[in-house]
Scaffold this active site. Structure first.
Site, short mmCIF file in Angstrom:
data_model
loop_
_atom_site.label_atom_id
_atom_site.label_comp_id
_atom_site.label_asym_id
_atom_site.label_seq_id
_atom_site.Cartn_x
_atom_site.Cartn_y
_atom_site.Cartn_z
NE ARG A 241 -4.28 -9.00 12.30
CZ ARG A 241 -4.16 -9.37 11.03
NH1 ARG A 241 -5.14 -9.12 10.19
NH2 ARG A 241 -3.07 -9.96 10.60
N GLY B 175 15.32 4.70 4.58
CA GLY B 175 16.77 4.62 4.72
C GLY B 175 17.21 3.20 5.01
CB ALA C 66 13.90 -4.79 12.08
CE LYS D 148 13.54 -1.04 0.89
NZ LYS D 148 13.71 -2.10 1.89
CG ASP E 262 16.15 1.08 2.25
OD1 ASP E 262 16.65 0.07 2.78
OD2 ASP E 262 14.97 1.42 2.43
CB SER F 228 17.21 -8.08 2.40
OG SER F 228 16.15 -7.84 1.50
NE ARG F 229 10.99 -8.37 6.26
CZ ARG F 229 10.11 -7.56 6.81
NH1 ARG F 229 8.97 -8.04 7.28
NH2 ARG F 229 10.31 -6.27 6.90
CG ASN F 230 11.56 -7.58 -0.19
OD1 ASN F 230 10.47 -7.94 -0.60
ND2 ASN F 230 11.69 -6.68 0.77
#
Length: 295
Positions: A30, A107, A111, A161, A214, A224-226
């Site tokens: 964007r 999987g 990043a 997950k 995963d 992991s962001r979460n």
């Protein structure tokens, strides 16, 4: 292959890096970014093979406003369930193109590690085996690609997950120890498998890279962001504070809401996901959630 990656967040850029090793690849988003081979959306849509790295909650809006069907094939790289409707992403995309032109990538894959070309294994799921094989075989040598026909299983595992990963972050934020986190992750695997099977997924999918693989990665690492969302909740930070620090989308947050709505509608027992929802949206004390789960 000639491939266009749509969405230039970290995961989109990682897949751009991966597919660029052996293919002609462009990328768009964007907002214009200083990335080699960045093009306008209109040019990207001329490519036959698309990798859609748009966050789950924005897919319908983006497709409605931008997509022009030119017989493209789409590899879906987002993971989540649409909160406004409870729809899986396959349902959303199938409003715009046929299922035989859709594939889903999943999987254990941070990043940042894909960007560094570190060894990774991923699954491409599609009802069209030839299409899944095309996307899998186009991956670079440092990524081992598997294929599967269980689209629903891949979608449920990829979305669920992220919610369990939030719970993993809570465990560590509360300093509950390795035993507690391992118990929570293993019960989370049972929970998401039970949910998936209720919607037609294959049970073995949840023991694969896209399921257990995963889940183990996302629920036990600060990359992991979460997981970091859960860690922040355990430290009594507000959701706004946590997301501002992240600066990125954490799909587990809206997915917990979607799972809560689906569970209520279908009378499903999802204890861990339910507690994550209550911590985020009802501001329940994380330690109280732990105590309630232990009961």
């Amino acid at each position: 292959m000639k491939i266009a990656v749509i969405g230039a967040g970290k995961w989109g850029q990682a897949l751009y890096h991966a597919y660029s090793q052996n293919n002609e690849v462009v990328i768009t988003s964007r907002h214009k970014k200083d990335i080699e081979n960045f093009v306008e959306v209109s040019e990207a849509l001329e490519y036959e093979y698309l990798v859609m790295a748009i966050p789950a909650q924005f897919v319908r809006e983006w497709m409605s406003e931008n997509f022009i069907d030119k017989n493209q094939k789409i590899l879906v790289a987002a993971k989540g369930i649409e909160t406004s409707t409870g729809a899986f992403l396959s349902d959303v995309y199938e409003e715009f193109i046929s299922s035989d032109r859709l594939a889903f990538i999943s999987g254990p894959s941070f990043a940042s590690e894909v960007q560094r070309s570190l060894p990774t294994a991923l699954i491409i799921s599609s009802t069209n085996e030839k299409l899944a094989s095309l996307y899998a075989n186009a991956l670079p040598p440092f990524i081992k690609g598997y294929i599967s026909d269980d689209v629903i299983g891949a979608e449920v595992a990829g979305a669920y997950k992220n919610v369990i990963a939030i719970a993993g972050g809570v465990c560590d934020g509360l300093k509950l120890g390795n035993n507690a986190r391992a118990a929570m992750i293993s019960r989370g695997l049972v929970e998401m498998s039970r949910f998936g099977v209720a919607f037609g997924a294959k049970e073995e999918t949840f023991l694969s890279l896209g399921g257990a693989g995963d889940l183990f990665l996302s629920a036990s690492s600060t990359l992991s962001r979460n997981y970091r969302v859960g860690f922040g909740l355990a430290k009594h930070k507000t959701l706004d504070e946590i997301l501002e620090e992240l600066g990125e989308v954490a799909e587990g947050v809206p997915t917990s809401k979607a799972l809560h709505q689906i569970a209520q509608k279908n009378d499903l027992y999802l204890p861990i996901a339910s507690e994550v929802y209550k911590m985020i949206y009802e501001h329940k004390d994380p330690m109280q959630s732990v105590q309630d789960l232990l009961k």
